[in-house]
Design an enzyme around this catalytic site. Sequence first.
Site, mmCIF file in Angstrom:
data_model
loop_
_atom_site.group_PDB
_atom_site.id
_atom_site.type_symbol
_atom_site.label_atom_id
_atom_site.label_comp_id
_atom_site.label_asym_id
_atom_site.label_seq_id
_atom_site.Cartn_x
_atom_site.Cartn_y
_atom_site.Cartn_z
ATOM 1 N N LYS A 107 0.883 -1.164 0.000
ATOM 2 C CA LYS A 107 0.000 0.000 0.000
ATOM 3 C C LYS A 107 0.920 1.212 0.000
ATOM 4 O O LYS A 107 1.567 1.518 1.000
ATOM 5 C CB LYS A 107 -0.917 0.041 1.222
ATOM 6 C CG LYS A 107 -1.852 1.244 1.171
ATOM 7 C CD LYS A 107 -2.490 1.582 2.500
ATOM 8 C CE LYS A 107 -2.976 3.033 2.470
ATOM 9 N NZ LYS A 107 -3.379 3.510 3.802
ATOM 10 N N GLY A 168 -7.801 9.622 9.693
ATOM 11 C CA GLY A 168 -8.095 9.821 11.107
ATOM 12 C C GLY A 168 -9.046 10.945 11.426
ATOM 13 O O GLY A 168 -9.267 11.264 12.591
ATOM 14 N N ASN A 216 -9.269 2.410 9.490
ATOM 15 C CA ASN A 216 -8.543 1.983 10.686
ATOM 16 C C ASN A 216 -9.060 2.722 11.918
ATOM 17 O O ASN A 216 -9.615 2.121 12.826
ATOM 18 C CB ASN A 216 -7.034 2.239 10.494
ATOM 19 C CG ASN A 216 -6.196 1.696 11.655
ATOM 20 O OD1 ASN A 216 -6.676 1.479 12.748
ATOM 21 N ND2 ASN A 216 -4.928 1.475 11.413
#
Lengths: 265, 265, 265, 265, 68, 68, 68, 68
Positions: A107, A168, A216
Amino acid sequence: MQTPPELGADAPLEIAGRQFRSRLIVGTGKYRSNDDMVRAIEASGAEMVTVAVRRVDLDRTKEEGILHHLDPEHIFLLPNTAGCYTAEDAVRYARLGRAAGLSDWVKLEVIGDQRTLLPDVFATLEAARILVAEGFRVLAYTNEDVVTALRLEDAGCSAVMPLASPIGSGLGLVNPYFIREIKTRLQCPVIVDAGVGTASDACVTMEQGVDGILMNTALAEAGDPVRMAHAMRLGVEAGRLAFLAGRMPRREVAVPSSPTAGMLA
Amino acid sequence: MQTPPELGADAPLEIAGRQFRSRLIVGTGKYRSNDDMVRAIEASGAEMVTVAVRRVDLDRTKEEGILHHLDPEHIFLLPNTAGCYTAEDAVRYARLGRAAGLSDWVKLEVIGDQRTLLPDVFATLEAARILVAEGFRVLAYTNEDVVTALRLEDAGCSAVMPLASPIGSGLGLVNPYFIREIKTRLQCPVIVDAGVGTASDACVTMEQGVDGILMNTALAEAGDPVRMAHAMRLGVEAGRLAFLAGRMPRREVAVPSSPTAGMLA
Amino acid sequence: MQTPPELGADAPLEIAGRQFRSRLIVGTGKYRSNDDMVRAIEASGAEMVTVAVRRVDLDRTKEEGILHHLDPEHIFLLPNTAGCYTAEDAVRYARLGRAAGLSDWVKLEVIGDQRTLLPDVFATLEAARILVAEGFRVLAYTNEDVVTALRLEDAGCSAVMPLASPIGSGLGLVNPYFIREIKTRLQCPVIVDAGVGTASDACVTMEQGVDGILMNTALAEAGDPVRMAHAMRLGVEAGRLAFLAGRMPRREVAVPSSPTAGMLA
Amino acid sequence: MQTPPELGADAPLEIAGRQFRSRLIVGTGKYRSNDDMVRAIEASGAEMVTVAVRRVDLDRTKEEGILHHLDPEHIFLLPNTAGCYTAEDAVRYARLGRAAGLSDWVKLEVIGDQRTLLPDVFATLEAARILVAEGFRVLAYTNEDVVTALRLEDAGCSAVMPLASPIGSGLGLVNPYFIREIKTRLQCPVIVDAGVGTASDACVTMEQGVDGILMNTALAEAGDPVRMAHAMRLGVEAGRLAFLAGRMPRREVAVPSSPTAGMLA
Amino acid sequence: MPMNVTVNGDPRSFASGLNVRELLEALGLRPQQVVVEHNREILDRARYESTPVVEGDSLELVHFVGGG
Amino acid sequence: MPMNVTVNGDPRSFASGLNVRELLEALGLRPQQVVVEHNREILDRARYESTPVVEGDSLELVHFVGGG
Amino acid sequence: MPMNVTVNGDPRSFASGLNVRELLEALGLRPQQVVVEHNREILDRARYESTPVVEGDSLELVHFVGGG
Amino acid sequence: MPMNVTVNGDPRSFASGLNVRELLEALGLRPQQVVVEHNREILDRARYESTPVVEGDSLELVHFVGGG
């Protein structure tokens, strides 16, 4: 909940010749505990997870390696180049990841700005070309620019991974137009990476027709990561099925759901 | 897809002492065929469906009654008062529905405007009081006004059903603030009724904390009603689990998912 | 900035036979100082301001009355019934306001819930009927429900004032569909009251075609109330002109602004 | 409408040492008539307009040149490189534009995709470096990527012009986060270019703190371009003043505008 | 001998025999400044002079203040 | 000699002396299939047999159909 | 004897020996109206007079038009 | 007599004559656990045994950790 076979009937996600039943890819960072991480991954149904390449800590316990918690036999590990700010660094980390001997997938992530963690599309494209030439299967993190996405596909990337919003941030899908455009224009799989905050973000993102989602923080920072992982699994599948089913038209005038005929006098 | 038991662990939806595992209620109107309807209901996992009370058509086939297609032993039928524009009419239809002998439940709907099908909150409250006094279990369709919702609860309604957007519009959840407020302030179950257009609408609606969703057009008018029904089932469950799990905070500054320590020199 | 006459050419706002050039109505509460208030009102260009009816404070300075700061000869004062939770109270305050001898106008406000300050539409309609019968010019604060709005118009209200979002929330125009619907369906002036937080909120609200906007907190709580008042004045006029001009169509495909012909070889 | 001096008190927009009182820049393409164009520009208050470089039509009337309609003495003409798909072409058009002898300014536009007209950031950056080296004042059209914006500033651009949404789409400001981020991070003027559809789009865009807006289609395709131009002028000023004033905080709980004390018994 | 009156919710005592105008003066208020509700009835200004205030009366004296 | 009855809004004629159950049969309907409103009064199924239909009666025969 | 020149992409023929200023005149254009690119080189207006056009030359004559 | 080597950025000293496998052992690491970059060159595991570590060498020992 059993999915009647004919309903689940959706072609598997195929990247670089490898097939995945799950369209949800999850990261392994920032969980409160390794146990949370393992159970959340299980609940998410993900068949591929991302991992980072870092120095062994020579002074701390030897237990910290992710391989002590995840079995590459059962889940596909995708090394990332997170934290790299130049093409050269990204290539170096990609090679180290491949040297671990699990696969030649990477990635690719080349950050251009520390505050937003937005990609450096110039360095990302440069690194993608080098890595593809070295035989890597490159899944490239990028922004929502369709022009850059097309260049990454032309460079031979196996998948292009535009962001929904900054890594995030949990701001969700800010620009559905551009994500939809990228999906429409590219031949290779389009995986939305970063920004999804909750299940409805995952659902609406899949409804744009993209091939999958990577997340994530939304799991790691949820109040209950395991339950949220399960929510995300369902949200991704719900969005995928809704996309395949085709939604009703939007209209500003109401339409009754019950017959207008047959009313009593 | 098997749901690990501890994850499905969500209290069942309870209305008027009756428990439902599914938080999705669907209508039975406007499907292209009865077969589509039956298969969509099955795929939706719904345990309760709404039906309308209408005159028997003395000239057409006798097959048109919904009971020829749905077995009240297996699915709970909720008669509605759709199409009524006065409290008196709504009460009349509710009584006729109860006389069919299935239950004393009614989805109360008193329309105040033909173009938007928005409720007449004045007549709805009046009808609710009459029906509750007659022993009905009243599930009342209303707008997103928390004051009216509180009055309906005070009137003894078993559930209050605010709209996401107009019936059949597919505009989704237009005013999440007010829906959240209604859920926060009422003790009785809050079921969002009308306006949901696709799976992500259902998901984001459940994320507001409401107890369930009622929809019809989103399934009946989908390109593939059966597949959309399955998508809605997953979307509702995804939104519910995400609400229970607790989402990550939104932030406008990015936060890396991989460690910033341990980078190579 | 001079407005070319033919551009300013917009019919004046007419309420109960009285004409106003400005479509912005402002409140007089919560300013840091009376001087801020007076200068903000001036900068806003408002020709009508709302005032509340309260007990004279027998122990404090006599300077607190608003008439010490605003001259009814120069600006039209609209007494409100803010703080009333019953029709009876609202009628009482309306009568007291009229007894001051300035006019028979009243901004009717009957609150149904302390947390959201949403109107009690049942009591509002009741009070409106009483006050209209007593010869008041009633401008009624209400929610975004078109059915209630139509009832208030039928009751003889001189203007109907749906909210953009809760009083003092600054959330802006949450439900443009319903506000547009109210404007389309009513004959009497529709003034959006409450919820506007900044100039773009005022602008987009006017673009829905409504006749005017009433605001207070957005000015009183701005960093610089006078400058924000001027911004609101321009925002309201901008939105009104844009509505009258008719916007370009939205499209998801780009269209060049420069000729595609005449390019060099 | 006269702007009280202390209110208008906003630093002028300064680009490459040149000052502009108006923060609105307009294009000159696609108007139904040259008369519409001239009157719309006047109503917009713009002091700078963009023009394209094209071949003289040797067979048609000689009247088509823009200089027959606009006097460079009264309005600053900004040549663009619209329609160019390579750095080389863009440089060629920029040089031709400069050769007309009006100024050494250029609005650099290198398109990367015909369907979205999104910029080719790679070629744009390359062309920017060449043109800056040749002494041009480069105002560069780009996407909402802050990394690219920073590179363009580093390359010596006099202004960076991120898009609100695709050229001619009228979708408005899709990604306020990224536009705000670009403004926060760059030293040079940030002018939002493309995508604005109506006055509230212009207003909310200016509220992000950017230095100005460039638009064309929103005026040319409005029902009444002259009136819309005036609306845009006010919308831009309203948004600017609101930004300078500082908006009230958003809150989900209501706050009364009238005193809660002093109510009658 | 004083009388007790409720003004704006507070008990106050005044010399007996006052009319409303005199009571307002006693409180330092000018008639045109306030609206008077006398025992729940709005009192026309023209009647301040002719309306006596007696033991146990309740008066509300209101005016306009800033509000939205 | 026939009688005229309004059924679901339409005038219809039947042989005199029918009860509700018989009328339903005449219309090809099974009792448990429908709910009967007889002259604006809901009629309990138990009373179909014992309830005569007479000249000028109005009946509404309803059932459940698909609706949202 | 004429010469062939490409102007704005189209082949055109002119009398031999023209300079750029004369060619513009022949096309009915005033020098200050246009910018000239002569064989891919931008030509300064001061040089129109002194720059001959010869067989096979390519010229681009451009100006400003409305654009965004 | 010891030699100085940089491992993961820190100076460390080891007995002379070690090969990479031995150095890993000295650090308590199993070869299959880590990837070794030796003087900026990735070292194939098969070569750990045959690759001597000498004074001044720089090694990076990395592995996979949780990341997104």
